[in-house]
Design a protein around this motif. Structure first.
Motif, PDB file in Angstrom:
ATOM      1  N   TRP A 253      24.482 -33.737 -21.777  1.00  0.00           N
ATOM      2  CA  TRP A 253      25.313 -33.406 -20.625  1.00  0.00           C
ATOM      3  C   TRP A 253      25.885 -34.638 -19.937  1.00  0.00           C
ATOM      4  O   TRP A 253      26.991 -34.585 -19.382  1.00  0.00           O
ATOM      5  CB  TRP A 253      24.508 -32.583 -19.609  1.00  0.00           C
ATOM      6  CG  TRP A 253      24.195 -31.214 -20.120  1.00  0.00           C
ATOM      7  CD1 TRP A 253      23.043 -30.766 -20.649  1.00  0.00           C
ATOM      8  CD2 TRP A 253      25.103 -30.106 -20.169  1.00  0.00           C
ATOM      9  NE1 TRP A 253      23.136 -29.461 -21.035  1.00  0.00           N
ATOM     10  CE2 TRP A 253      24.407 -29.019 -20.738  1.00  0.00           C
ATOM     11  CE3 TRP A 253      26.436 -29.925 -19.783  1.00  0.00           C
ATOM     12  CZ2 TRP A 253      24.981 -27.779 -20.935  1.00  0.00           C
ATOM     13  CZ3 TRP A 253      27.013 -28.673 -19.984  1.00  0.00           C
ATOM     14  CH2 TRP A 253      26.296 -27.620 -20.551  1.00  0.00           C
ATOM     15  N   LEU A 254      25.142 -35.733 -19.944  1.00  0.00           N
ATOM     16  CA  LEU A 254      25.648 -36.922 -19.252  1.00  0.00           C
ATOM     17  C   LEU A 254      26.963 -37.438 -19.839  1.00  0.00           C
ATOM     18  O   LEU A 254      27.845 -37.888 -19.070  1.00  0.00           O
ATOM     19  CB  LEU A 254      24.572 -38.018 -19.270  1.00  0.00           C
ATOM     20  CG  LEU A 254      24.856 -39.249 -18.407  1.00  0.00           C
ATOM     21  CD1 LEU A 254      25.088 -38.841 -16.954  1.00  0.00           C
ATOM     22  CD2 LEU A 254      23.712 -40.259 -18.511  1.00  0.00           C
ATOM     23  N   VAL A 257      29.732 -35.614 -18.099  1.00  0.00           N
ATOM     24  CA  VAL A 257      29.909 -36.084 -16.717  1.00  0.00           C
ATOM     25  C   VAL A 257      30.611 -37.431 -16.701  1.00  0.00           C
ATOM     26  O   VAL A 257      31.533 -37.679 -15.896  1.00  0.00           O
ATOM     27  CB  VAL A 257      28.538 -36.173 -16.011  1.00  0.00           C
ATOM     28  CG1 VAL A 257      28.692 -36.765 -14.620  1.00  0.00           C
ATOM     29  CG2 VAL A 257      27.879 -34.803 -15.956  1.00  0.00           C
ATOM     30  N   LEU A 260      34.349 -36.942 -17.601  1.00  0.00           N
ATOM     31  CA  LEU A 260      35.095 -36.333 -16.506  1.00  0.00           C
ATOM     32  C   LEU A 260      35.289 -37.313 -15.357  1.00  0.00           C
ATOM     33  O   LEU A 260      36.379 -37.386 -14.752  1.00  0.00           O
ATOM     34  CB  LEU A 260      34.354 -35.081 -16.016  1.00  0.00           C
ATOM     35  CG  LEU A 260      34.388 -33.871 -16.976  1.00  0.00           C
ATOM     36  CD1 LEU A 260      33.489 -32.764 -16.461  1.00  0.00           C
ATOM     37  CD2 LEU A 260      35.824 -33.367 -17.140  1.00  0.00           C
ATOM     38  N   ALA A 261      34.240 -38.079 -15.062  1.00  0.00           N
ATOM     39  CA  ALA A 261      34.354 -39.050 -13.976  1.00  0.00           C
ATOM     40  C   ALA A 261      35.331 -40.167 -14.332  1.00  0.00           C
ATOM     41  O   ALA A 261      36.031 -40.709 -13.455  1.00  0.00           O
ATOM     42  CB  ALA A 261      32.979 -39.628 -13.642  1.00  0.00           C
TER      43      ALA A 261
END
Length: 592
Positions: A253-254, A257, A260-261
């Motif tokens: 999942w990281l 993230v 997206l960031a």
């Protein structure tokens, strides 16, 4: 994580099927085609098609993705077929090892049947088969899917591949670091389950004794303790799932993230919207599922595989798979081969055929066998198979209709009786003892033996109590007053003293108790020369280094393990005999 035995067995199983594994990898490569192309094709569909106002172009790129998906789906079916070609033979080999181990333990000297072998064969072997297949699938799935996704990310932009690969590597590191502890807890869980099963089985099997002794509370408490131990082990194992979730969070999942960031920054530095979407697709449909499958598969099925296979290897140590026993029917030869470079065999039988009547079925037909000097051979088989006939033919008491028998290179057919006596000694089931002194009976085949030699022979074969009861070496022996076992024991001492290099015991110890029989046969096995035993107990067969099975069909020779694996007749005989082997005692307890 991987115990050496498990690693060795697994690696050997895969090396033995390199071709099947190569086929599996080839289809896996084709199957990973959608994972390799999905992000790239979506990026082209977005950037060159829909955002550019060319819907048909976008649909064309998506159509190419659909074709890749269909090709991958076709390859998926092929991978399972290739997987079966690797896994099923491994399961069969493991089952054979369990069966060989159980038979060896049940039939060796002092062995006993092990009921847990059924659980290993039916339950644990299937666990190993299923988890081995699962491990192969999740490992090759991760390697090909994650590798294809990373290659796709590199094709889009190297910086995107780096942003996704870093958290993935950290998540994998967390999982691999915790793996040894997971194995330890899985091992404790499996053993707790075995102990619970044994405790419950013992309690159920002896429930009448438990009730009779009033031990219900004690037995119940013991079973409850085993239940609590298994429950505690299972709870500990469940807590290890938190570590798997942590590694999935970091590695799966990281990366989403992070991407997206970093999306605004990536767009500012020239990455297109389609490329950002393609990168997210690679992570969400490629890296994340591959890591999830790997962690769940290895953390669940992989642990069960390692611990269960370790348990099977611990309880059924690896032994060399028995080679098929040698056939002892060979091309007949009328005389020993010329040009021999070494000494002649102790016994050399070539093309032997014997029948008791011109129209009767042959007892032995085209039979050949070699017995080297110092070799201990046990001959087994059902009644009437020709065991005693073979003994008589070897000893030269009966001439064959065809073929030859040589002892130490000398033919027995037509040999002078005195010459035969120097080459071999045959002790039949019905031992011959004559009226006279005990010493004269013992010296019958070795007239020059002094009293000290006779005393040594009596001690070696466990006959000292019999000699003492009779009154010593000078005592008069009356055969009618001796039991069958006592006559056999005197005949055995006489044969042991004989100078002949070959001894043939034709059920010559059948009237002795197992302990005394073991003493006698052990003495003959340590005697210089060769030994042939017509066996009537499994213990006699197990003491021999080589066995010959006569069953009215083609005779076979081999070791105990080889014959258990390849001779149905021998397995039936072992099951029929089924009596405990007895080690030779210092002083026999009974004779006759």
């Amino acid at each position: 994580m991987n115990p050496p035995g498990v690693r060795r067995v697994t690696w050997r199983a895969m090396r033995a099927r390199r071709r099947e594994l190569a086929r599996l990898c080839g289809w896996s490569l084709v199957e990973s085609l959608p994972a390799l192309l999905s992000g790239y094709l979506v990026a082209r569909a977005v950037d060159e098609g829909f955002l550019a106002g060319h819907a048909l172009t976008g649909l064309t790129w998506l159509g190419a993705l659909a074709v890749a998906v269909l090709i991958g789906a076709t390859a998926t079916g092929r991978t399972y077929r290739s997987l079966g070609a690797v896994v099923e033979p491994f399961r069969d080999e493991l089952a054979a090892q369990v069966v060989r181990g159980a038979l060896r333990d049940a039939t060796r000297a002092g062995g006993h049947p092990d009921s847990t072998a059924v659980a290993r064969l039916t339950h644990q072997t299937e666990i190993v088969r299923d988890t081995f297949a699962g491990l192969l699938m999740v490992t090759r799935g991760f390697l090909f899917s994650a590798g294809a996704a990373l290659l796709g990310l590199l094709a889009l932009a190297p910086v995107v591949a780096a942003l996704a690969a870093a958290p993935l590597a950290v998540g994998l590191a967390v999982f691999l670091t915790a793996l040894p502890a997971m194995v330890t807890h899985q091992r404790a869980y499996v053993r707790a389950g075995e102990q619970l099963g044994q405790s419950a089985a013992t309690a159920l099997a002896g429930h009448r004794d438990v009730l009779a002794c009033g031990a219900q509370a004690r037995v119940t408490a013991d079973v409850e303790r085993r239940v609590s131990s298994q429950a505690a082990a299972e709870r500990t194992l469940a807590r290890m799932a938190a570590i798997r979730s942590l590694s999935l969070g970091i590695g799966g999942w990281l990366p989403l993230v992070v991407l997206l960031a970093a999306a605004p920054w990536l767009v500012q530095h020239g990455l297109t919207a389609g490329a950002v979407l393609g990168a997210l697709i690679y992570v969400s449909t490629g890296l994340q599922p591959a890591l999830h499958t790997l962690v769940q598969g290895v953390g669940g099925g992989g642990l069960r595989y390692v611990v269960t296979l370790e348990n099977i290897l611990r309880t059924c140590p690896e032994i060399d798979a028995p080679r098929p026993p040698e056939s002892v029917n060979r091309t007949p030869r009328s005389r020993p081969p010329t040009g021999r470079t070494g000494p002649a065999p102790a016994v050399e039988v070539r093309g032997l055929t014997f029948r008791y009547g011109p129209r009767s079925r042959p007892i032995l037909e085209n039979f050949s066998l070699d017995l080297t000097h110092g070799e201990h051979l046990a001959v087994v088989g059902p009644s009437g198979a020709g065991k005693s006939t073979l003994a008589a033919l070897m000893a030269g008491l009966v001439p064959p209709q065809a073929g030859t028998v040589h002892l130490a290179g000398e033919p027995v057919t037509g040999a002078d009786p005195a010459a035969l006596a120097r080459m071999r000694v045959l002790v039949p089931q019905e031992a011959y003892i004559f009226t006279g002194r005990l010493a004269d009976n013992l010296r019958y085949l070795r007239p020059d033996a002094d009293d000290r030699t006779l005393e040594t022979a009596l001690d070696t074969l466990g006959a000292r109590p019999l000699a003492t009861r009779l009154g010593g070496l000078n005592a008069q022996v009356t055969p009618a007053l001796l039991s069958g076992g006592e006559r056999q024991l005197i005949a055995a001492v006489r044969a042991w003293l004989a100078p002949a290099p070959l001894v043939i015991l034709d059920e010559a110890t059948c009237h002795l108790d197992p302990a005394l029989e073991a003493t006698v046969e052990d003495a003959f096995a340590r005697r210089p020369g060769s030994l042939v035993v017509i066996a009537h107990r499994i213990s006699s067969a197990l003491r021999a280094r080589r066995l010959l099975v006569l069953d009215g069909d083609e005779p076979v020779a081999g070791t105990h393990e080889q014959l258990l694996a390849h001779s149905a007749t021998y397995r039936l005989l072992v099951g029929y005999w089924d009596e405990p082997a007895v080690a030779p005692p210092a002083t026999p307890a009974r004779r006759g």
